[in-house]
Design an enzyme around this catalytic site. Sequence first.
Site, mmCIF file in Angstrom:
data_model
loop_
_atom_site.group_PDB
_atom_site.id
_atom_site.type_symbol
_atom_site.label_atom_id
_atom_site.label_comp_id
_atom_site.label_asym_id
_atom_site.label_seq_id
_atom_site.Cartn_x
_atom_site.Cartn_y
_atom_site.Cartn_z
ATOM 1 N N GLU A 63 48.828 40.591 46.507
ATOM 2 C CA GLU A 63 49.391 40.396 45.165
ATOM 3 C C GLU A 63 49.632 41.724 44.460
ATOM 4 O O GLU A 63 50.639 41.895 43.763
ATOM 5 C CB GLU A 63 48.458 39.513 44.326
ATOM 6 C CG GLU A 63 48.539 38.030 44.634
ATOM 7 C CD GLU A 63 47.864 37.656 45.938
ATOM 8 O OE1 GLU A 63 48.149 36.568 46.469
ATOM 9 O OE2 GLU A 63 47.036 38.454 46.428
ATOM 10 N N HIS A 108 39.029 29.303 41.927
ATOM 11 C CA HIS A 108 40.414 28.849 42.076
ATOM 12 C C HIS A 108 40.776 27.764 41.072
ATOM 13 O O HIS A 108 41.719 27.000 41.295
ATOM 14 C CB HIS A 108 40.642 28.315 43.499
ATOM 15 C CG HIS A 108 40.466 29.341 44.565
ATOM 16 N ND1 HIS A 108 39.228 29.731 44.999
ATOM 17 C CD2 HIS A 108 41.359 30.080 45.268
ATOM 18 C CE1 HIS A 108 39.359 30.660 45.941
ATOM 19 N NE2 HIS A 108 40.653 30.882 46.114
#
Length: 367
Positions: free
Chosen positions: A89, A158
């Site tokens: 990322e 998450h």
Amino acid sequence: MALKSSPVLFAWLSRLPRRNFSTSRALLATKPVTVRDALNQAMDEEMQRDEKVFIMGEEVAQYDGAYKVTRGLWKKYGDKRVIDTPITEMGFSGLAVGAAMAGLRPICEFMTFNFAMQAIDHVVNSAAKTFYMSAGQVSVPMVFRGPNGASAGVAAQHSQCFGAWYSHCPGLKVLMPYSSEDAKGLLKSAIRDPDPVVMLEDELLYGVAFPFSDEAQSADFLLPIGKAKIELEGRHITLVCAGRAVEHAMGAAKILAEKGVECEVINLRSIRPMDFETIARSIAKTHHLVTVEQGWPQSGIGAEICARVMESPSFFELDAPAWRLTGVDTPMPYARSLEALAVPRPNDVVAAVTAVLGNRISAVSSQ
């Protein structure tokens, strides 16, 4: 030959379309569209409109996206405009920011916004601040998008909402769609915007189908950034929410309506800039306020709304203290039974409304 000698069969066939099929615009307009397909439609239309728009992220191309939001776009636009990236990322978000500075319009997809924490330096220090630090000479027209908020069965790392995190930062615009029309109209506006936009979608809404109007089906359909929508009008209490919290607020409003309590449900759509004018007008009508969000309580979206109310004439419109309904102040549990208790549900909204209205509930119900 059999058909040629059978006028009865011909007459029956000629009546079939007339009797059994309808292609009226009214019917087509009410056909539901999922949030996933609305987002896909938005990107497809904007990529057709502007060749500078491209998509990059993990599995967005050949796999059609982890949540199939980019389905079919790689086959249509090819490797140069739908780009699969390595699992980094920090790397691909930096590339996207640089591309935006160079004049392109990237759509940077995070497989989940939890992974965007690896890229937060590029989002905040590079994308958000460059226009200011360059004295307006360098724009960063790009979109960071992907699933956000509470998910299902993926535990603490998450399953969290980044609405408050990113809306804290000047230089970013932060959007949180609820319905399919929200998703399409806001994403198209975000892609065209000259500033970096963070689009926080809800994983648990991707597969939900919402009504899709004729207007929304148009390639010219845009929703203004910074403008809320009144999902339901009411006169007794204002519920302010965004994303999937709207679903819970609407569910609570239905329960409360059976008791005679009319909730006004405001779907913020945009967290930054925030449409406080719509909130203020609603408070002036209902004189009560509950905010609903999935994020944590401290420094949250509801805290910001309540602070603005306190600092404005809206405070004097309130007949009772405002109430913040948030997620529980703890990392998301993995156990399903605890997970269900960690974020607000319709019954929690009903309880909050009951607490705010207090003994007015019985008076309202008798009207």
